[in-house]
Design a protein around this motif. Sequence first.
Motif, PDB file in Angstrom:
ATOM      1  N   LEU A 134       0.813  -1.214   0.000  1.00 30.79           N
ATOM      2  CA  LEU A 134       0.000   0.000   0.000  1.00 30.79           C
ATOM      3  C   LEU A 134       0.846   1.264   0.000  1.00 30.79           C
ATOM      4  O   LEU A 134       0.346   2.349  -0.247  1.00 30.79           O
ATOM      5  CB  LEU A 134      -0.925   0.016   1.213  1.00 30.79           C
ATOM      6  CG  LEU A 134      -2.008  -1.053   1.252  1.00 30.79           C
ATOM      7  CD1 LEU A 134      -2.736  -1.009   2.594  1.00 30.79           C
ATOM      8  CD2 LEU A 134      -2.989  -0.870   0.109  1.00 30.79           C
ATOM      9  N   ASN A 135       2.120   1.119   0.288  1.00 28.02           N
ATOM     10  CA  ASN A 135       2.952   2.297   0.507  1.00 28.02           C
ATOM     11  C   ASN A 135       4.285   2.083  -0.182  1.00 28.02           C
ATOM     12  O   ASN A 135       4.846   1.000  -0.151  1.00 28.02           O
ATOM     13  CB  ASN A 135       3.156   2.508   2.009  1.00 28.02           C
ATOM     14  CG  ASN A 135       3.686   3.889   2.323  1.00 28.02           C
ATOM     15  OD1 ASN A 135       4.559   4.403   1.641  1.00 28.02           O
ATOM     16  ND2 ASN A 135       3.154   4.495   3.364  1.00 28.02           N
ATOM     17  N   THR A 136       4.826   3.141  -0.787  1.00 27.11           N
ATOM     18  CA  THR A 136       6.110   2.993  -1.460  1.00 27.11           C
ATOM     19  C   THR A 136       7.291   3.041  -0.505  1.00 27.11           C
ATOM     20  O   THR A 136       8.390   2.655  -0.866  1.00 27.11           O
ATOM     21  CB  THR A 136       6.300   4.103  -2.501  1.00 27.11           C
ATOM     22  OG1 THR A 136       6.173   5.369  -1.843  1.00 27.11           O
ATOM     23  CG2 THR A 136       5.267   3.995  -3.600  1.00 27.11           C
ATOM     24  N   GLU A 137       7.087   3.524   0.717  1.00 26.34           N
ATOM     25  CA  GLU A 137       8.215   3.724   1.621  1.00 26.34           C
ATOM     26  C   GLU A 137       8.678   2.420   2.236  1.00 26.34           C
ATOM     27  O   GLU A 137       7.879   1.591   2.677  1.00 26.34           O
ATOM     28  CB  GLU A 137       7.838   4.694   2.742  1.00 26.34           C
ATOM     29  CG  GLU A 137       8.976   4.965   3.721  1.00 26.34           C
ATOM     30  CD  GLU A 137       8.625   6.003   4.759  1.00 26.34           C
ATOM     31  OE1 GLU A 137       7.504   6.554   4.695  1.00 26.34           O
ATOM     32  OE2 GLU A 137       9.462   6.258   5.649  1.00 26.34           O
ATOM     33  N   ALA A 138       9.997   2.236   2.295  1.00 23.93           N
ATOM     34  CA  ALA A 138      10.607   1.114   3.012  1.00 23.93           C
ATOM     35  C   ALA A 138      11.064   1.610   4.378  1.00 23.93           C
ATOM     36  O   ALA A 138      11.649   2.681   4.493  1.00 23.93           O
ATOM     37  CB  ALA A 138      11.778   0.543   2.233  1.00 23.93           C
ATOM     38  N   ARG A 176      10.597  11.206  -2.072  1.00 21.02           N
ATOM     39  CA  ARG A 176      10.336  10.201  -3.086  1.00 21.02           C
ATOM     40  C   ARG A 176       9.707  10.857  -4.309  1.00 21.02           C
ATOM     41  O   ARG A 176       9.063  11.897  -4.192  1.00 21.02           O
ATOM     42  CB  ARG A 176       9.434   9.105  -2.536  1.00 21.02           C
ATOM     43  CG  ARG A 176       7.942   9.399  -2.624  1.00 21.02           C
ATOM     44  CD  ARG A 176       7.128   8.455  -1.822  1.00 21.02           C
ATOM     45  NE  ARG A 176       7.123   8.826  -0.412  1.00 21.02           N
ATOM     46  CZ  ARG A 176       6.582   8.105   0.544  1.00 21.02           C
ATOM     47  NH1 ARG A 176       6.033   6.951   0.252  1.00 21.02           N
ATOM     48  NH2 ARG A 176       6.599   8.507   1.794  1.00 21.02           N
ATOM     49  N   ARG A 226      13.303   1.935  -7.325  1.00 20.43           N
ATOM     50  CA  ARG A 226      12.447   0.776  -7.111  1.00 20.43           C
ATOM     51  C   ARG A 226      11.500   0.634  -8.279  1.00 20.43           C
ATOM     52  O   ARG A 226      10.838   1.599  -8.683  1.00 20.43           O
ATOM     53  CB  ARG A 226      11.645   0.935  -5.830  1.00 20.43           C
ATOM     54  CG  ARG A 226      11.146  -0.369  -5.234  1.00 20.43           C
ATOM     55  CD  ARG A 226       9.876  -0.161  -4.468  1.00 20.43           C
ATOM     56  NE  ARG A 226       8.729  -0.298  -5.345  1.00 20.43           N
ATOM     57  CZ  ARG A 226       7.485   0.005  -4.981  1.00 20.43           C
ATOM     58  NH1 ARG A 226       7.239   0.479  -3.779  1.00 20.43           N
ATOM     59  NH2 ARG A 226       6.496  -0.164  -5.831  1.00 20.43           N
ATOM     60  N   LEU A 251      14.084   8.237   5.127  1.00 17.74           N
ATOM     61  CA  LEU A 251      13.580   8.670   3.828  1.00 17.74           C
ATOM     62  C   LEU A 251      13.476  10.188   3.795  1.00 17.74           C
ATOM     63  O   LEU A 251      12.817  10.793   4.645  1.00 17.74           O
ATOM     64  CB  LEU A 251      12.227   8.036   3.552  1.00 17.74           C
ATOM     65  CG  LEU A 251      11.571   8.431   2.229  1.00 17.74           C
ATOM     66  CD1 LEU A 251      12.416   7.950   1.051  1.00 17.74           C
ATOM     67  CD2 LEU A 251      10.161   7.877   2.144  1.00 17.74           C
ATOM     68  N   TYR A 256      17.576   8.796   0.440  1.00 17.45           N
ATOM     69  CA  TYR A 256      17.657   8.419   1.846  1.00 17.45           C
ATOM     70  C   TYR A 256      18.834   9.141   2.479  1.00 17.45           C
ATOM     71  O   TYR A 256      19.887   9.305   1.876  1.00 17.45           O
ATOM     72  CB  TYR A 256      17.856   6.916   2.014  1.00 17.45           C
ATOM     73  CG  TYR A 256      16.597   6.099   1.890  1.00 17.45           C
ATOM     74  CD1 TYR A 256      16.191   5.617   0.657  1.00 17.45           C
ATOM     75  CD2 TYR A 256      15.818   5.817   3.008  1.00 17.45           C
ATOM     76  CE1 TYR A 256      15.037   4.864   0.538  1.00 17.45           C
ATOM     77  CE2 TYR A 256      14.655   5.064   2.899  1.00 17.45           C
ATOM     78  CZ  TYR A 256      14.272   4.589   1.658  1.00 17.45           C
ATOM     79  OH  TYR A 256      13.125   3.856   1.547  1.00 17.45           O
ATOM     80  N   PHE A 261      14.053   7.518  -4.841  1.00 18.63           N
ATOM     81  CA  PHE A 261      14.106   7.962  -3.458  1.00 18.63           C
ATOM     82  C   PHE A 261      15.469   8.573  -3.148  1.00 18.63           C
ATOM     83  O   PHE A 261      16.474   8.220  -3.752  1.00 18.63           O
ATOM     84  CB  PHE A 261      13.922   6.780  -2.490  1.00 18.63           C
ATOM     85  CG  PHE A 261      12.707   5.936  -2.743  1.00 18.63           C
ATOM     86  CD1 PHE A 261      12.748   4.892  -3.645  1.00 18.63           C
ATOM     87  CD2 PHE A 261      11.533   6.185  -2.054  1.00 18.63           C
ATOM     88  CE1 PHE A 261      11.636   4.103  -3.881  1.00 18.63           C
ATOM     89  CE2 PHE A 261      10.408   5.399  -2.278  1.00 18.63           C
ATOM     90  CZ  PHE A 261      10.464   4.357  -3.188  1.00 18.63           C
TER      91      PHE A 261
END
Lengths: 112, 117
Positions: free
Chosen positions: A97-101, B50, B95, B47, B37, B35
């Motif tokens: 649901l989210n692109t953030e890791a 993005r 990604r 982060l 970071y 992204f």
Amino acid sequence: NAGVTQTPKFQVLKTGQSMTLQCAQDMNHEYMSWYRQDPGMGLRLIHYSVGAGITDQGEVPNGYNVSRSTTEDFPLRLLSAAPSQTSVYFCASSSYLNTEAFFGQGTRLTVV
Amino acid sequence: AQTVTQSQPEMSVQEAETVTLSCTYDTSESDYYLFWYKQPPSRQMILVIRQEAYKQQNATENRFSVNFQKAAKSFSLKISDSQLGDAAMYFCAYRSDVSGANSKLTFGKGITLSVRP
């Protein structure tokens, strides 16, 4: 929320020893990954998982094993430690649901 | 396979000034995410910003903004009004947007940013 928890934070191993780096997340994320960070190399993907029971190799998988028996946990096993495995290891998780890791705090491993 | 290139290993900026960190990438895909970071001495990966490749508008987050040039495959980070707390290593990452790719980030080698008081 604890987020992504890695243990231990520091470890020294002798060549040939085995050990498991632990990674747990409490966000119910489907995706989990292991990376290693070496000076001048950035982070490189070791293994990853898209869900419980499903794992696959990344860019640098040799010498490492993983399993994903639960959504929460994704341990990384070093079968027979070598000095070339001296590195900082990061576990990460993310949701479809989210692109953030989200990353753990890292484990600094030294193999002597 | 995708690659991410950060060609400058180190940069320095005066406090309150603006600095731009460069990143280029190579991919044959049309849909993807990029992204930046930040990794301070604490080692934590944070982060910063993005960018979705399908969006033409450049992403901004307070003092951080990107210059995304899809045709040129360039993704630079601009830090305005630099602060001492911005000193860190910065990684550019890619990604893919295909199913299951959420767990697979490709990183550049990183750039160490120092901020002079």
